[in-house]
Design a protein around this motif. Structure first.
Motif, PDB file in Angstrom:
ATOM      1  N   ALA A 122       0.838  -1.206   0.000  1.00 30.12           N
ATOM      2  CA  ALA A 122       0.000   0.000   0.000  1.00 30.12           C
ATOM      3  C   ALA A 122       0.872   1.254   0.000  1.00 30.12           C
ATOM      4  O   ALA A 122       0.626   2.208  -0.748  1.00 30.12           O
ATOM      5  CB  ALA A 122      -0.925  -0.014   1.216  1.00 30.12           C
ATOM      6  N   GLU A 147       2.527   1.632  -3.353  1.00 29.03           N
ATOM      7  CA  GLU A 147       1.608   2.154  -4.369  1.00 29.03           C
ATOM      8  C   GLU A 147       1.503   3.685  -4.274  1.00 29.03           C
ATOM      9  O   GLU A 147       1.504   4.389  -5.293  1.00 29.03           O
ATOM     10  CB  GLU A 147       0.222   1.520  -4.195  1.00 29.03           C
ATOM     11  N   PRO A 160      -2.855  -0.967   6.313  1.00 27.76           N
ATOM     12  CA  PRO A 160      -2.504  -0.698   4.915  1.00 27.76           C
ATOM     13  C   PRO A 160      -3.248   0.527   4.359  1.00 27.76           C
ATOM     14  O   PRO A 160      -2.665   1.331   3.633  1.00 27.76           O
ATOM     15  CB  PRO A 160      -2.932  -1.985   4.200  1.00 27.76           C
ATOM     16  N   TYR A 161      -4.508   0.681   4.724  1.00 28.38           N
ATOM     17  CA  TYR A 161      -5.284   1.839   4.248  1.00 28.38           C
ATOM     18  C   TYR A 161      -4.617   3.148   4.678  1.00 28.38           C
ATOM     19  O   TYR A 161      -4.427   4.076   3.872  1.00 28.38           O
ATOM     20  CB  TYR A 161      -6.708   1.764   4.814  1.00 28.38           C
ATOM     21  N   LYS A 175      -1.159   3.959   2.857  1.00 23.32           N
ATOM     22  CA  LYS A 175      -1.233   4.601   1.541  1.00 23.32           C
ATOM     23  C   LYS A 175      -1.644   6.072   1.670  1.00 23.32           C
ATOM     24  O   LYS A 175      -1.016   6.966   1.107  1.00 23.32           O
ATOM     25  CB  LYS A 175      -2.209   3.848   0.618  1.00 23.32           C
ATOM     26  N   VAL A 226      -7.547  -1.656   0.660  1.00 22.28           N
ATOM     27  CA  VAL A 226      -6.915  -0.406   0.199  1.00 22.28           C
ATOM     28  C   VAL A 226      -7.579   0.004  -1.108  1.00 22.28           C
ATOM     29  O   VAL A 226      -7.518  -0.735  -2.098  1.00 22.28           O
ATOM     30  CB  VAL A 226      -5.400  -0.601  -0.029  1.00 22.28           C
TER      31      VAL A 226
END
Lengths: 328, 320
Positions: free
Chosen positions: A9, A12, A151-152, A155, A183
């Motif tokens: 994440a 990204e 993870p959310y 990012k 995510v």
């Protein structure tokens, strides 16, 4: 929604922002073709080449200082320390230069630099690869200190870090790196200084627990156990400790009357001490019991698994600390 | 006197003299102001070393980036900071170059490429390398310049900065002002090899030692290094042998670590006198009169400027 690991994440976020902002470059040991010891930059070297994915000599002070000068002259460096412990060789550059130059130049220079690295106790990493250090940086005017626990958040908070104009410490707990969670594919930012309510308490909720980094997951485990006995707890993840969203914490305290801070790192002069002081200062009338802290032991981190496990809170000790708080 | 003299026009030579005179007369005024109690903190003067900043900065553009030291007044003035803004800073005024936040050791004027002086020895070397990295990444032909003393050459920042600049061929000038003393410790006591320029060999970059009191020698060495940097060929280390003729800082005793004979010998090689000897006396006198008026006006401006508003004491810690 699709699921990604914490590391994927964050990667990204970096990849997307590097694609639209050519002033971003990353430095670190093994972040080029190797893709980072923790896969933080995997695949990016092939897209952006050596000027933007720069493998460095083992010279932490040197490349922090280099990135300081780069940030003052139109670039946006991302320093990847692999293990945050390695940052300590560059503390003078960080505290005397990075944190102070915007102020000393009366705001005419910006310092858009992101300093990232893994933190935390776990995996028998031993004492030179297990540090947390965020309390030190939170004490210094000039740093923003980010501790994503999902993870959310990894990012969204990384996007905010890469788009801001201030020095950001982006600290990734090593026990979280391979954890998975939902995510979104779209672009989003999470503002700094905005806590997340990781577990919302109901009307009968009797305590607020603030947990940091990997302690969020362990605290949620403890709360699942307590729920079996009908005990309802509200859990708050500050997500950034500088700035620290004390308003959200105190709003919860107003509802519950009890406050515990669970923090893997040392208690003295730590984030828990700061939260406790603010609770006493701003919300004394809301407190039905003394503010409590559950911290890691005040000692370097040992290697042997039973010694290491004895250093930090776990779901069982957190559950016990919450029960003790409720008994106050 | 030198080959370089033939290459520079009379106007260029007069311009070099003017810059050195601005530095010297400003520093002398600051020294008097320190005695008068107008300077609230430290004051490290550049008297005796004017040829280095002047010779180097004469090769730079406004958008080139200079990073400097605790002894940085000369670098700021040579890069384009006005004597008025410098004096006002040391007097703690809102009109100072750092708006009264820095004093002698924290001079910031990014609008003229003066990216900062520092109270810590060493970081300027790394930051100049970083500016070089930016300028290369952003596809410009700008250069980064670090001014630092012999003391910094024995600091780890020197090794790490020169090594990285070498391996990545960064457009950087490393200007070592070797004035023979780190505060009061002789370079012979603090360096295994006191010839700083020779260390360039270890980094596989050019290293040259020049007479740092001869502005034309400094100018020529810096010209080559600047052209080299702009062309993408990488960094150069230039060791300028020079001398600080006043104490380390104003108000400090200046005895016990160097002899009066040594100081006198260097004063006899005053960089302003060396250049003036090659110029028509009338031109020199005219520049001196002009500079005196400028410095007098700067002093009046600084003395009469307001102090900063205390309400601004905590602004600009963050950009966002």
């Amino acid at each position: 929604m699709r699921e990604l690991t914490y590391t994927a994440a964050a990667r990204e976020a970096l990849a997307e922002q590097m694609a639209i902002d050519p002033t971003i470059f990353v430095v670190g040991e093994g972040i080029g073709p190797r893709g980072g010891n923790f896969m933080t930059t995997a695949g990016l070297y092939d897209l952006y080449g050596p000027m933007r994915l720069r493998d460095t000599p083992i010279a932490e002070r040197g490349f922090i200082g280099l990135c300081t000068g780069a940030a003052m002259t139109g670039s946006r460096p991302v320093v990847d320390f692999m293990f945050l412990d390695f940052i300590l060789d560059g503390m003078g550059e960080l505290i005397n230069q990075v944190a102070k130059i915007q102020y000393m130049s009366d705001g005419r220079l910006k310092m858009p630099i992101v300093l990232r690295g893994s933190i935390g106790v776990g995996g028998s990493a031993a004492t030179h690869h297990s540090g947390n250090y965020y309390s030190i940086f939170a004490h210094i005017p000039g740093f923003k200190v980010v501790l994503p626990s999902t993870p959310y958040d990894a990012k969204g908070l990384f996007k905010t870090a890469l788009r801001g104009n201030d020095p950001v410490m982006f600290l990734e707990h090593k026990l979280l790196l391979n954890t998975k969670g939902p995510v979104p594919e779209e672009d989003y930012e999470i503002p700094f200084g905005q806590a997340r309510i990781a577990r919302a308490g109901g009307k009968g909720c009797r305590a607020t627990v603030v947990a940091l980094a990997s302690m969020v997951r362990k605290t949620l485990e403890a709360c699942d156990q307590l729920a079996k006995d009908g005990i309802d707890i509200e859990v708050i993840d500050p997500r950034t400790v500088a700035p620290l969203d004390t308003d959200t914490i105190l709003e919860s305290l107003h509802k519950t009357g009890r406050l515990l801070i669970v923090d893997e790192t040392f208690a003295p002069c730590g984030i828990g001490a700061e939260i406790a002081a603010q609770a006493v200062d701003r919300a004394l009338d809301d407190l039905d019991a003394p503010v409590k802290r559950l911290n890691g032991a005040f000692a370097p981190t040992p290697y042997s698994p039973p010694l290491e496990a004895a250093m930090i809170p776990n779901a069982t000790t957190i559950e016990a600390a919450i029960r003790d708080l409720l008994a106050e | 006197m030198t080959q370089t003299t033939d290459k520079l026009s009379k106007d260029q030579l007069l311009s070099l003299y003017r810059t050195m005179a601005v530095i010297r007369r400003t520093e002398e005024q600051l020294a008097r102001a320190h005695q008068a109690g107008l300077i609230h903190g430290a004051c490290h003067t550049y008297v005796g070393e004017e040829a280095v900043a002047t010779g180097v900065c004469a090769n730079l553009r406004t958008d080139d980036a200079v990073f400097s030291t605790h002894r940085g007044h000369g670098h700021a003035l040579a890069k384009g900071v006005s004597p008025a803004a410098l004096m006002a800073e040391l007097f703690g005024r809102a009109t100072g170059v750092s708006r009264g936040r820095g004093g002698s050791m924290h001079l910031f004027a990014p609008e003229v490429g003066m990216m900062g002086t520092s109270g810590i020895v060493g970081p300027c070397i790394l930051q100049a390398a970083g500016a070089g990295y930016s300028f290369k990444l952003l596809n410009t032909d700008r250069v980064g310049v670090a001014f630092f003393g012999d003391g910094a050459s024995n600091n780890g920042a020197f090794h790490e900065g020169l090594n990285m600049a070498s391996i990545w061929k960064l457009p950087v000038l490393f200007i070592c002002e070797n004035n023979l003393y780190a505060t009061e410790i002789s370079i012979n006591q603090s360096a295994g090899n006191p010839n700083v320029a020779e260390r360039a060999v270890a980094y596989n970059i050019p290293g040259v030692q020049v007479d740092g009191n001869d502005v034309l020698k400094v100018y020529e060495a810096a010209r080559e290094a600047t052209l080299r940097a702009r062309s993408g060929a990488g960094p150069t280390l230039i060791e300028c042998r020079t001398y600080r003729t006043r104490a380390h800082a104003e108000g400090m005793r200046d005895a016990g670590y160097r002899s009066a004979e040594e100081v006198d010998a260097w004063k006899a090689r005053d960089p302003l006198k060396l250049l003036a000897a090659q110029l028509p006396a009338a031109d020199v006198a005219a520049i001196e009169a002009e500079v005196k008026a400028q410095v007098d006006a700067a002093y009046d401006f600084a003395r009469n400027s307001p102090y900063p508003d205390p309400a601004t004491a905590t602004t600009h810690v963050f950009a966002d």
